[in-house]
Design a protein around this motif. Structure first.
Motif, PDB file in Angstrom:
ATOM      1  N   ALA A  61       2.105   6.848  -8.418  1.00  0.00           N
ATOM      2  CA  ALA A  61       3.040   6.894  -9.541  1.00  0.00           C
ATOM      3  C   ALA A  61       3.173   8.341  -9.995  1.00  0.00           C
ATOM      4  CB  ALA A  61       2.547   6.027 -10.696  1.00  0.00           C
ATOM      5  N   LEU A  62       4.402   8.815 -10.092  1.00  0.00           N
ATOM      6  CA  LEU A  62       4.686  10.162 -10.580  1.00  0.00           C
ATOM      7  C   LEU A  62       5.078  10.046 -12.041  1.00  0.00           C
ATOM      8  CD1 LEU A  62       6.744  11.173  -7.456  1.00  0.00           C
ATOM      9  CD2 LEU A  62       4.461  12.010  -8.035  1.00  0.00           C
ATOM     10  N   GLY A 118       0.791  -1.227   0.000  1.00  0.00           N
ATOM     11  CA  GLY A 118       0.000   0.000   0.000  1.00  0.00           C
ATOM     12  C   GLY A 118       0.819   1.271   0.000  1.00  0.00           C
ATOM     13  N   ARG A 119       2.143   1.149  -0.126  1.00  0.00           N
ATOM     14  CA  ARG A 119       3.015   2.333  -0.143  1.00  0.00           C
ATOM     15  C   ARG A 119       3.949   2.307  -1.345  1.00  0.00           C
ATOM     16  NH1 ARG A 119       3.725   5.261   4.530  1.00  0.00           N
ATOM     17  NH2 ARG A 119       5.970   5.444   4.215  1.00  0.00           N
ATOM     18  N   ALA A 120       3.440   1.775  -2.463  1.00  0.00           N
ATOM     19  CA  ALA A 120       4.248   1.736  -3.685  1.00  0.00           C
ATOM     20  C   ALA A 120       4.530   3.150  -4.173  1.00  0.00           C
ATOM     21  CB  ALA A 120       3.536   0.938  -4.769  1.00  0.00           C
ATOM     22  N   LEU A 121       5.768   3.385  -4.608  1.00  0.00           N
ATOM     23  CA  LEU A 121       6.160   4.675  -5.175  1.00  0.00           C
ATOM     24  C   LEU A 121       6.838   4.392  -6.498  1.00  0.00           C
ATOM     25  CD1 LEU A 121       6.583   7.735  -5.038  1.00  0.00           C
ATOM     26  CD2 LEU A 121       8.677   7.312  -3.712  1.00  0.00           C
ATOM     27  N   LEU A 122       6.170   4.771  -7.581  1.00  0.00           N
ATOM     28  CA  LEU A 122       6.686   4.488  -8.910  1.00  0.00           C
ATOM     29  C   LEU A 122       6.988   5.780  -9.657  1.00  0.00           C
ATOM     30  CD1 LEU A 122       3.949   2.348  -8.497  1.00  0.00           C
ATOM     31  CD2 LEU A 122       5.391   1.202 -10.162  1.00  0.00           C
ATOM     32  N   VAL A 175      -3.167   2.198  -7.772  1.00  0.00           N
ATOM     33  CA  VAL A 175      -2.112   3.213  -7.812  1.00  0.00           C
ATOM     34  C   VAL A 175      -2.683   4.503  -8.405  1.00  0.00           C
ATOM     35  CG1 VAL A 175       0.156   3.824  -8.739  1.00  0.00           C
ATOM     36  CG2 VAL A 175      -0.327   1.446  -8.087  1.00  0.00           C
ATOM     37  N   TRP A 176      -2.462   5.626  -7.712  1.00  0.00           N
ATOM     38  CA  TRP A 176      -2.881   6.927  -8.219  1.00  0.00           C
ATOM     39  C   TRP A 176      -1.770   7.498  -9.090  1.00  0.00           C
ATOM     40  CZ3 TRP A 176      -7.614   9.270  -7.551  1.00  0.00           C
ATOM     41  CH2 TRP A 176      -8.479   8.620  -6.673  1.00  0.00           C
ATOM     42  N   LEU A 177      -2.154   7.997 -10.267  1.00  0.00           N
ATOM     43  CA  LEU A 177      -1.184   8.504 -11.233  1.00  0.00           C
ATOM     44  C   LEU A 177      -1.239  10.025 -11.291  1.00  0.00           C
ATOM     45  CD1 LEU A 177      -1.909   5.996 -14.156  1.00  0.00           C
ATOM     46  CD2 LEU A 177      -0.268   5.762 -12.305  1.00  0.00           C
TER      47      LEU A 177
END
Length: 252
Positions: free
Chosen positions: A195-196, A96-100, A172-174
């Motif tokens: 995701a940034l 729940g803390r993925a950073l892409l 994931v929020w983009l």
């Protein structure tokens, strides 16, 4: 899956030995060179039972393929090549803390290398790049990233828009970075699966990439309105700013 290649440059070779020694097959050092860092590389390699050879500068020039080697090159079995089918596992493992970081068409290998270095430093889950019309991870990227290219999963995808939609299905929020966007990066909540998304050096985000973002935001630049102000940030700088805003939020 791995592939053998040469990496060149003091920082790149030293980083490979420090962070991924199992994949360093051989180190070549320029014979007669006086740089103390070359001696440190040789010592570090031998300590890890990596073969080291002293060779003429011409030999290094030949295997470096035009890169500035600074007296050190290494024969390297590159780390795992990631497949887009593995994205789900990477996201789920982040709890729940993925950073892409999603890069839409970066062309300059130095920019990609710098982006990967920031992503690795920020503890990013993965970096997505298109397989076409974008630079891939090559020797220049590895050298610029100072070893980060093998510490963060780099996932080349066939269809970037489809991969973004797949990420959304995984929760994931983009967030796309665009200078003309009305909302600020600093107003977002970047503590969950995020995701940034950043565009390439020329045209920024492509239309389909924009349309698949949940929201477009900008990085506030107070100096942009001043006479002679900067209109936009380099993609590698923008990546670093964005990633470490997420890091800041997650730390607090």
């Amino acid at each position: 899956m791995s592939q053998k290649q040469w990496i060149a440059g003091i920082n790149a070779v030293a980083a490979a030995i420090e962070h991924d020694a199992d994949n360093v097959r051989e180190v070549l050092i320029e014979a007669g060179a006086k740089n103390p860092r070359l001696a440190e590389i040789e010592t570090a390699a031998r300590r890890r039972d990596i073969d080291v050879r002293r060779v003429a500068q011409q030999a290094l020039d030949g295997v470096a393929g035009g890169l500035r080697h600074q007296g050190a090159v290494a024969r390297y079995a590159a780390a795992k090549t990631w497949n887009e089918n593995e994205l789900q596992g990477l996201v789920e493992a982040a709890g729940g803390r993925a950073l892409l970081l999603v890069l839409d068409g970066v062309q300059d290998p130095h920019n990609l290398g710098a982006c990967l270095r920031s992503a690795a430093a920020a503890g990013a889950t993965a970096v997505l790049i298109p397989k076409d019309k974008a630079v891939q991870v090559n020797a220049t990227v590895r050298k610029t990233s100072a070893g980060a290219a093998d510490r963060v999963p780099v996932v080349p995808v066939t269809n970037l828009a489809r991969a973004m939609r797949d990420l959304q299905k995984l929760g994931v929020w983009l967030y796309g970075l665009a200078g003309e966007a009305g909302a600020s990066l600093y107003d977002l909540d970047l503590r969950g699966n995020v995701a940034l998304v950043l565009g390439g050096e020329g045209d920024g985000l492509r239309r389909l990439t924009r349309e698949n973002c949940d929201q477009l935001v900008n990085i506030p630049m107070p100096g942009a309105d001043a006479e002679g102000g900067v209109e936009s940030l380099n993609v590698s700088v923008a990546s670093g700013v964005s990633l470490f805003e997420a890091v800041r939020q997650r730390a607090t």
